[in-house]
Design an enzyme around this catalytic site. Sequence first.
Site, PDB file in Angstrom:
ATOM      1  CE  LYS A 168      -1.816   2.741   3.003  1.00  0.00           C
ATOM      2  NZ  LYS A 168      -1.715   3.972   2.205  1.00  0.00           N
ATOM      3  CD  GLU A 240      13.105   1.052   6.802  1.00  0.00           C
ATOM      4  OE1 GLU A 240      12.486   1.577   5.871  1.00  0.00           O
ATOM      5  OE2 GLU A 240      14.211   0.530   6.681  1.00  0.00           O
ATOM      6  CB  CYS A 274      13.429   9.195   7.778  1.00  0.00           C
ATOM      7  SG  CYS A 274      14.262   8.130   6.601  1.00  0.00           S
TER       8      CYS A 274
END
Length: 473
Positions: A168, A240, A274
Amino acid sequence: MFEFGCATATDAEVFETRNPARHSERVGRYGAVTPQDVAGHVTAARRAQRDWAALPVTARLHRVGAFVDAVAAQADAIARAITREQGKPLAEARGETAKSLDEARQMLAIAGQPLGAVHASARPGVLPMSMRRPRGVIAAITPWNFPILTPMRKVIPALAFGNAILLKPSELAPAAAFLMAEAGRDLLPEGLLQLLPGDGALGAALVASGAEGVTFTGSVGTGQAVFRAAAESLAELSLELGGKNAALIHDAPDLDACLDQISAAAFLCSGQRCTAISRVIVPRDLAEAVTEGLVARAEALVPGDGFAQGVTLGPLVSADQRARVDALVQQARAAGARLCTGGGAPDDPALSEGHFYAPTILDRMDAGNPAAREEIFGPVISVLASDSLEHAFALLNDTDFGLTSALFSTDACVINRFIAESGSGMLHVNHGTTPDSNMPFVGIRNSGVGACSVGPGAAAFYTTEHAVYLGTP
Ligand code: NAD
């Protein structure tokens, strides 16, 4: 305009994406999969996975290699889709696509390595061995900031290690992942790789679907919800999550080169990475020079449509994301930080239709300031002055996150201390925070849970380990 899955969807199930550089421009239409449909997708995946796992490993890797080649043939279309839907400059989108292919090829080589061992025998006539087998069906959920890199980072190891995967992608930028899946349509068995467009409710249904492994990349809050939900089915988990990454400048003989690295690591993808550096810790007597150098680099960036020549800074992905970034910058100012540049939309009226945010430098703040603590996920650097090496290391580790960090120093003792004490999964000495394609991608504490997704450690998530005792009749 991209269109995927709309033919079989009702009007209510269709959602659209828009160009963040020019909000009036529609980019994609997608027919969302409903949470009720997930069980059927899992059944199809399970059916495909049984035959896939039975293939000899070399034949399987050959087919995944052909899939990677087919994705490579679409690299330019994928990069253009990323720029239109996510906003990053085309050169960055091309770099992301190339990196995703590089990681994929590294992963194919890793998946071809021995996955077991023959152990010392403890009983006469018995040969003890350990081996790994495919885990089964993998549910994967990805964010919007790397629309091809993160999906490929999950799809390729899942397939290479013998699993089926339901992916997804983020509802804000799914086009690149769809182009990738289309490239594999005639090369992979039906049902083995399925793309499921939809929002968080679909993500939650996938986590609860009974898939043997759940791999999620996204924010800490959603990661915690995924962790709780995965506990119900005891699925293997890989999370993560976010970061609040720091660069610690101890001594930098070439301060310009050091600031070039920091500013690139902070502003790529408009800071929506990130691994973006968002805190710069610097001895107090160097702080003004560092702030000035970072301001000059921030002001030299050229915001604009990622397709335009010379543009080096794209928009933020959405109006919500821009509002969130601006709210944090204003909170930081209210809590005492000095705004040195940026702090709002760029002045250029030509950019008013996009979600642009001017590169921002804040300094003179204390460690409790929101800009020193929260993941901002925008083009914002906070400069923190330290009074001693002790203080600098205390600031470095004064965060709940543990993704990546950088040290700039020529002092072997300081470098050794950084390697031993920096509370992050990835440690960079004398360069920015871009990871290599064959190295473990690791977050600890609030930045990650479970096996890392890149490098040999990925086998621990995508396979199960077995002990085998081979006796004689
Ligand atoms: P997000 O957590 O809002 O969404 C991520 C994905 O989860 C989306 O596909 C979303 O639809 C889905 N989702 C939402 N609610 C869900 C639920 N209850 N159950 C299952 N899925 C659900 O994150 P985002 O805003 O898309 O991405 C930004 C975040 O991702 C930042 O915090 C960033 O640091 C993090 N990130 C981490 C890494 C890493 O490797 N550590 C890489 C990229 C981004």
